[in-house]
Every structure is written in structure tokens, then in C-alpha cells.
Design a protein around this motif. Structure first.
Motif, PDB file in Angstrom:
ATOM      1  N   ALA B 270      28.117 -14.942 -19.908  1.00  0.00           N
ATOM      2  CA  ALA B 270      28.088 -14.688 -21.507  1.00  0.00           C
ATOM      3  C   ALA B 270      28.326 -15.953 -22.380  1.00  0.00           C
ATOM      4  O   ALA B 270      28.627 -15.907 -23.650  1.00  0.00           O
ATOM      5  CB  ALA B 270      29.330 -13.621 -21.548  1.00  0.00           C
ATOM      6  N   GLY B 271      28.087 -17.203 -21.519  1.00  0.00           N
ATOM      7  CA  GLY B 271      28.425 -18.341 -22.389  1.00  0.00           C
ATOM      8  C   GLY B 271      27.090 -18.707 -22.972  1.00  0.00           C
ATOM      9  O   GLY B 271      25.955 -17.825 -22.988  1.00  0.00           O
ATOM     10  N   GLN B 272      26.799 -19.926 -23.862  1.00  0.00           N
ATOM     11  CA  GLN B 272      25.750 -20.040 -24.564  1.00  0.00           C
ATOM     12  C   GLN B 272      24.503 -20.208 -23.726  1.00  0.00           C
ATOM     13  O   GLN B 272      23.246 -19.543 -23.926  1.00  0.00           O
ATOM     14  CB  GLN B 272      25.689 -21.513 -25.361  1.00  0.00           C
ATOM     15  N   ARG B 273      24.519 -20.472 -22.425  1.00  0.00           N
ATOM     16  CA  ARG B 273      23.192 -20.651 -21.626  1.00  0.00           C
ATOM     17  C   ARG B 273      22.679 -19.268 -21.384  1.00  0.00           C
ATOM     18  O   ARG B 273      21.764 -19.071 -21.035  1.00  0.00           O
ATOM     19  CB  ARG B 273      23.588 -21.457 -20.412  1.00  0.00           C
ATOM     20  N   VAL B 290      27.795 -20.759 -32.619  1.00  0.00           N
ATOM     21  CA  VAL B 290      27.829 -19.684 -33.765  1.00  0.00           C
ATOM     22  C   VAL B 290      26.739 -19.455 -34.348  1.00  0.00           C
ATOM     23  O   VAL B 290      26.004 -18.259 -34.556  1.00  0.00           O
ATOM     24  CB  VAL B 290      29.258 -19.930 -34.605  1.00  0.00           C
ATOM     25  N   GLY B 291      25.994 -20.657 -34.900  1.00  0.00           N
ATOM     26  CA  GLY B 291      24.516 -20.356 -35.553  1.00  0.00           C
ATOM     27  C   GLY B 291      23.458 -19.884 -34.715  1.00  0.00           C
ATOM     28  O   GLY B 291      22.852 -18.909 -35.270  1.00  0.00           O
ATOM     29  N   TYR B 292      23.784 -20.257 -33.396  1.00  0.00           N
ATOM     30  CA  TYR B 292      22.729 -19.627 -32.589  1.00  0.00           C
ATOM     31  C   TYR B 292      22.831 -18.117 -32.203  1.00  0.00           C
ATOM     32  O   TYR B 292      21.896 -17.488 -32.294  1.00  0.00           O
ATOM     33  CB  TYR B 292      22.802 -20.278 -31.425  1.00  0.00           C
ATOM     34  N   ALA B 293      24.073 -17.864 -31.910  1.00  0.00           N
ATOM     35  CA  ALA B 293      24.252 -16.489 -31.933  1.00  0.00           C
ATOM     36  C   ALA B 293      24.162 -15.635 -33.199  1.00  0.00           C
ATOM     37  O   ALA B 293      23.495 -14.183 -32.950  1.00  0.00           O
ATOM     38  CB  ALA B 293      25.767 -16.216 -31.677  1.00  0.00           C
ATOM     39  N   ARG B 294      24.298 -16.298 -34.319  1.00  0.00           N
ATOM     40  CA  ARG B 294      23.812 -15.525 -35.678  1.00  0.00           C
ATOM     41  C   ARG B 294      22.216 -15.159 -35.543  1.00  0.00           C
ATOM     42  O   ARG B 294      21.670 -14.186 -35.806  1.00  0.00           O
ATOM     43  CB  ARG B 294      24.218 -16.259 -36.751  1.00  0.00           C
ATOM     44  N   ARG B 295      21.532 -16.091 -35.160  1.00  0.00           N
ATOM     45  CA  ARG B 295      19.933 -16.036 -35.058  1.00  0.00           C
ATOM     46  C   ARG B 295      19.644 -14.896 -34.083  1.00  0.00           C
ATOM     47  O   ARG B 295      18.892 -14.117 -34.393  1.00  0.00           O
ATOM     48  CB  ARG B 295      19.251 -17.364 -34.701  1.00  0.00           C
TER      49      ARG B 295
END
Lengths: 393, 393
Positions: B270-273, B290-295
């Protein structure tokens, strides 16, 4: 904010509690020392100590020759003969009672096998009455009575929400006991509480035995099911609804069906049913989980048979250790006879884990004592927290 | 036990702290009220209040017309212009600063993007110096400075054991800051501490925002990795080695390889990877989690893509809820943009779980504020706990 008599009474009780805590934690002390350590005025301490002497809770101690400095001081100390806290553990196979004096020293311990399949509340009432009478017969004023129960407890309401192994469902135990004892002389002053057995046991474990002096501690007990008591910075972690440590249904496996209807629950993989499934050994009539585990541990291939149980324990303990970072994990109940297999496996697994070595795994040495000792400590809490005044003897 | 000056100083500091806590928690109060509520002698309270007035920490408040009963009393209150607690959060993509007054009210907040790939300690020193100067420029005496860091912290030693995302390995941050600031006039009196960012954030969450007023709370933040801050009965749960809440490597899966070398770790799932693996979406250069998750959340099939992430979250959150029984689980960091998917899934899963409904799942509304607010609260703690005296302005 106007000065009200209620607030004054509050302050008096709180100050008395501060003096009692100092005497409990630091031992005998002079009134001057008590004033200095508590920050209370000397006159206030004098009044409090005088009142506690009247109640028999403190007595003049033998003055230690204090290296000749200053004027001689007369220390006072807690008098163990004045008040008692009573703890009763009601469990599947036995009932245990511990009485502690005001300083937390054991006055007596008793253990009796349970005779009936379920536990009628009337038996608990009869036992409580008998123990209160015993205390009074010795000139002790009972401060409180706490009953430790293996189940979900609503502490604020003094209610056993669910204790399947006792056959109890939504029992207002504290109210039933208070009502039943209400007619006995002096019992109106006995505060009755109910607590979860693992929550009681973890306090006892931090006081005596293998984890004595530990302030961050997980106590894990195996019976028919599985539950944890958690101590964080010396306090029992209860959670928002009193359900902290109810980890029996933490998912550590995948498909193994649990009595709760879910799959992969910790107690489905490491509770008594899992032990039976792993070993193939039948449960003898009337045999308790500890006795069963003892027989299982005696099998020559116990370690191999227990492999799935051990793996479930490794995953469950790892989750608790990562979340809570205790210094010790104490295994109790049916896990004690399985210690030769479980302890080295858990220590190896924790050392390989993210937080590395540094968490000790130990077997409870308190046996049937743990929960009732913790319950008796709980019965003393109100006075030491300043929530309740010491009653007269 | 002889009365020693050290102990007297201890008592004075403790009594001062008791008065300060009353003023912080209950608002303006007369000296008589303070004496009544604290249990201290009126003369003692008078001396303490006089001393606090000299330091500028309390001021006469406007007397409320107290319904004409008794003689008029002159209340005192905390003066927000006297002292400040400073919190600095050093994170992967930004640095944030919060200054709080003695009452915990915000004086200022600042956020700056980080400019270099790693964070040189010198930059933290420069920022700390600048913020201390800003406080002094406003006539505020800085009480303490706490730095929140995403990593493993040895709080007693003020040491960052490991903060991989900052490129820090075994940095004695508190000592470096204390030494560097030592030459500045007045900075010798500023206590420097270091804490984990999630531990700081959970305190802020309990004070403001979606979980304000909550005392049993789990804050779960997703960045590159994953970590939790735990509040139990209003206190940050730290564990025996300060590692409580380091749940990124809790095993919630089976074979997925983690950067730590183990398999099935929560942050591997569940982390960024894991987000990148689930979505196939590449990380833009310089983009934060956070920006990545938003996209990712904006993709039409986000819910389906996130299925493995959601399942990992369900298992991890269930473990924390069973162990700790919080009333709220707050999701922060990269989990916030994913809230539309995660919150309903987690609430359904918790409702089906053993402890049933009753645990709320909420998204942090504090954004970049959380950790630095908590750090600034931490910087005020020593004074309120009576471990440190208020310095003069």
C-alpha cells in the motif's frame, strides 16, 4: 467559579491519595518528607496523616537513625492490617481469589475448581460474601471487589457483555453483586468492578514474575480462545470501547474457519480447536486447555505437529510487537506448557522481523494467580487515584 | 530523606506546572479558584502567579461579574505574547513550521518546498535559527523546538536512527541543533527534541480537524512508505523503544517483495511502489506521493485498480483496530486523495469484523499542518509537565 464544598472534598481526597501513593511507592516517610515530596503544606499533611492514623491506614514506623543530620523525624508507613482489596477471577475451570493489603502485599490467595458446567452468578455472590466476611473477620475494611472475567466487558457499566465460556450473555454483574451484598453490614462501601481477565493478568505480570517492573508489556493467554492484555507505560490499554487486546479474531491465516464465522482468525489457528486439529489428540472429559496442552507438549513430535500453530503465533505476535513495541511478550494459559516450542520460535521470528531483536518472549510464572492479583490491584485503584475515600474499619 | 534544595525546586516547578495546566485547560481563574482546584495553599498560588506575571506568562484578565456572590475576584489568564513552542517538520518534499503560544494557539505557520534531493542538517539549523529569531523579534521567549522527522527516532538521545527518505542515517539531530544554536543569545534555554512525524501528527489530529477531542486514535500516513501514530487515552503510545506504530512492515500479504527484504509487508502492498504497480501510472519527475495519489484517484477505473491496495489496507487497519480499539482511524498523506475508495471500503470491512461497527474512518483535513503542530505541542510539554521552568523573556 465559586468555592463549593464538593470541590473542597475533592481536593481533600486527591491530597490524601497523593500522600498514600508516596507511602506506597517510596516506603516509610516523615510528615516533613511527605510535605516536601507532595508539595502540600506541612499542616495539610499533618491533618491527612492524622486522619489516616485514625482509620488505621498508616502507623508510626520505627525512626531510622538518619545519619544525625537535622532534628529526628518520626516516619509513618502504610499499615497492612487496615484495608483490603479483593480480586476474584471467574474462569472456565476454576475460581481464584486474591486479597491484597493497602500496600499491595498479598494477604491470602485461594483457588477452587469449578463444579458446574456453567457459572451461576449466585455462586459469585456467595464467594464474594464469604471473602468480604473473611476480611472483616480479620479487622480489615474491604475497599473494593473486582471480578475478572474471560469475556467482553463494559467497564463503565460493570457489565459482562459476552463471556461465552461461562455461558454469560449481557450480565450486569457489578449491579447484581452490589444489590446482593447491599444488605450486609458495611458492604455499601465496597466498590464492585468488573474487568477482562487478560487486562487484570497483565497488571499482575508487570508486578511479579518474569516481567516484573516492565511498563510496556503484552500478555497473551490461550484457553479455548485467545486474548491479550496490553500494558503501555504502566497503564492497561483499554481503547475507546474497552475492546483493546481482543485479538483472538485478528486475521493471521487465510481459509481456516473460525467459530465466529470468519476465516483465518488467530484463535482458529492457535486456540484449543487448532491444537486438537494439529495433534489429533482427543480432549479428555473434564480436561482444561492447560492440561490438554501439557499432554500435547509431551508428544515426541510435538514441535512438528505444532508447526501451523507456531506460524500463526509468529504472525499474530509480530503484529502486536510492530504496533505496540513492548519490551516483553508474556505467554500465559495453555501456551505455558507449549513454551519449549513457542518461545524459541517466536524469538527467532521477532529477531528476523523489522524491529529486530530486543523483545523478550517469556512464559508466565504466575499460574492461576495472575488475574485475581490484577483484579485486587484494580480494587485498590480508586483510593490511590483519589476517586474514593478510605472507609473506616 | 532530608529536605534538599533540589527537591524544593522540583516541587516549585511541579506546582507552577499545575497552575499553568489549570489556566490552559479551564481558562481564566482567580487565585482563590486556582488554590481550590489545585489543592495548593493560597499563599503558594499567590507566589506562583506573581512569578508567572513577572515572566509575562499570565496577565490579569477582565473580571467577569460573578453573579454578585462573594467578594469580587481578579482572574488571571495565560498571556499568549510571552512564550512560544516551535515545531518544524522536515519531510521528503517540504519543510513546515508551526509556532504555538503557551495556550496552544497558533502564532504562525509556514510551509516551504524542499529544494535539494537530500536534506542537509545545516538547512534545519538555519531554519531553526531563523524561527527562533522571529520569535524573539516578537518579544516571545522560545520554550522549546521539536523537529518531526519521517523515520525511526531515539527520543531519549534526540537521535534520528534512520530516515531513509531524507538520506539520514544515525544523525544526532538534537545535539547538532543544540550545539549550533548554543552561540545565539538566549538559545541555551531552548530545549531541542526530535520525534517521529506520525507521533507528532496524531497529537495535532486529536486537537483539530476531523478527530478533534478524540483520545483513542490511530493516524495512518502514506508517503513513500507507511507509518502510524497512536494515541491511547490522549497520550502518544511510544512503546519500550519508541518504535510503536512502525507498522509499515506488518505482514498483511504473502509473497510481494518489500524493499526491506521481507515479503508481504503492508507498505509493499500500500506504499507508493504498490500504487505504481497497481495503476501502471508513472511517477512524474519531482512529483510527491500525494500528487501522484491525486492523479491516480482521477483515473476512471481507480477503484478496480486499487483493489489489492484496498485489501492490504483492510487487513492492516483491522489488526490495529483489534489491538488498540481506537474510536477513529484517520488517514493522512497519500491516502487522502484515495479517500473516496479507501474510506467506504475500510468502514464496510470494519463493520464486518469482530469488533463490528463503531470505529470511524476519516480523512485528515490538516494537510501539511499536522506534524509541525504536534511538534510545537511537544515543545510546550516540558513546562506543563513540570520538567522545565519557564525562561524569562
Amino acid at each position: 467559579m465559586d468555592a463549593a464544598p464538593a470541590a473542597t472534598e475533592d481536593v481533600r481526597r486527591r491530597n490524601t491519595a497523593a500522600v498514600l501513593r508516596l507511602l506506597r511507592d517510596s516506603g516509610p516517610a516523615s510528615r516533613a518528607d511527605l510535605a516536601r515530596l507532595s508539595g502540600l503544606a506541612k499542616a495539610t499533611v499533618g491533618t491527612i496523616v492524622g486522619h489516616l492514623q485514625q482509620l488505621g491506614a498508616v502507623a508510626e514506623a520505627t525512626a531510622s537513625p538518619a545519619a544525625g543530620r537535622g532534628r529526628p523525624s518520626t516516619p509513618v508507613e502504610l499499615d497492612g492490617r487496615s484495608h483490603a482489596g479483593l480480586g476474584i477471577e471467574v474462569n472456565v475451570d476454576y475460581v481464584a481469589v486474591t486479597a491484597l493489603d493497602l500496600a499491595g502485599r498479598e494477604l491470602w490467595f485461594e483457588e477452587r475448581p469449578r463444579t458446574s458446567a456453567t457459572m451461576p452468578v449466585e455462586q459469585v455472590v456467595a464467594l464474594a460474601r464469604e471473602q468480604l466476611d473473611r476480611a472483616r473477620g480479620q479487622g480489615l475494611a474491604p475497599l473494593g471487589l473486582t471480578v475478572a472475567v474471560p469475556g467482553l466487558i463494559d467497564r463503565a457499566a460493570g457489565r459482562v457483555v459476552q463471556a461465552p465460556n461461562l455461558g454469560w450473555d449481557d450480565v450486569p454483574l457489578a449491579a447484581l453483586l452490589t444489590d446482593a451484598l447491599g444488605d450486609d453490614p458495611g458492604s455499601a462501601e465496597v466498590a464492585v468492578s468488573v474487568d477482562n481477565d487478560a487486562n487484570c493478568a497483565v497488571r499482575a505480570e508487570s508486578l511479579r514474575g518474569v516481567a516484573a517492573g516492565t511498563r510496556d508489556l503484552v500478555y497473551l493467554t490461550g484457553t479455548v480462545g485467545l486474548g491479550a492484555g496490553i500494558l503501555a507505560e504502566g497503564r492497561v490499554l483499554r481503547g475507546s470501547r474497552g475492546l483493546a487486546g481482543e485479538v483472538g479474531h485478528l486475521r493471521v491465516g487465510t481459509t481456516q474457519p473460525c467459530a465466529c464465522g470468519r476465516e483465518g482468525c488467530w484463535e482458529a489457528l492457535a486456540g484449543q480447536r487448532a491444537l486438537v486439529a494439529a495433534s489429533g489428540l482427543e480432549v479428555d472429559p473434564g480436561e482444561d486447555p492447560v492440561g490438554y496442552a501439557r499432554r500435547l507438549a509431551g508428544l515426541p513430535d510435538a514441535e512438528t505437529l505444532l508447526r501451523p500453530v507456531t506460524e500463526a503465533m509468529e504472525r499474530g505476535v509480530a503484529a502486536l510487537v510492530l504496533g505496540l513495541d513492548p519490551s516483553v511478550v508474556v505467554l500465559g494459559g495453555a501456551f505455558v506448557p507449549l513454551g519449549d516450542v513457542l518461545v524459541p520460535a517466536l524469538e527467532r521470528s521477532l529477531a528476523r522481523g523489522f524491529t529486530g531483536p530486543g523483545v523478550r518472549v517469556a512464559l508466565s510464572s504466575l499460574g492461576l494467580h495472575a488475574a485475581s492479583v490484577g483484579a485486587a490491584l484494580d480494587a485498590l485503584d480508586d483510593v490511590y487515584a483519589g476517586r474514593r475515600s478510605l472507609p473506616a474499619r
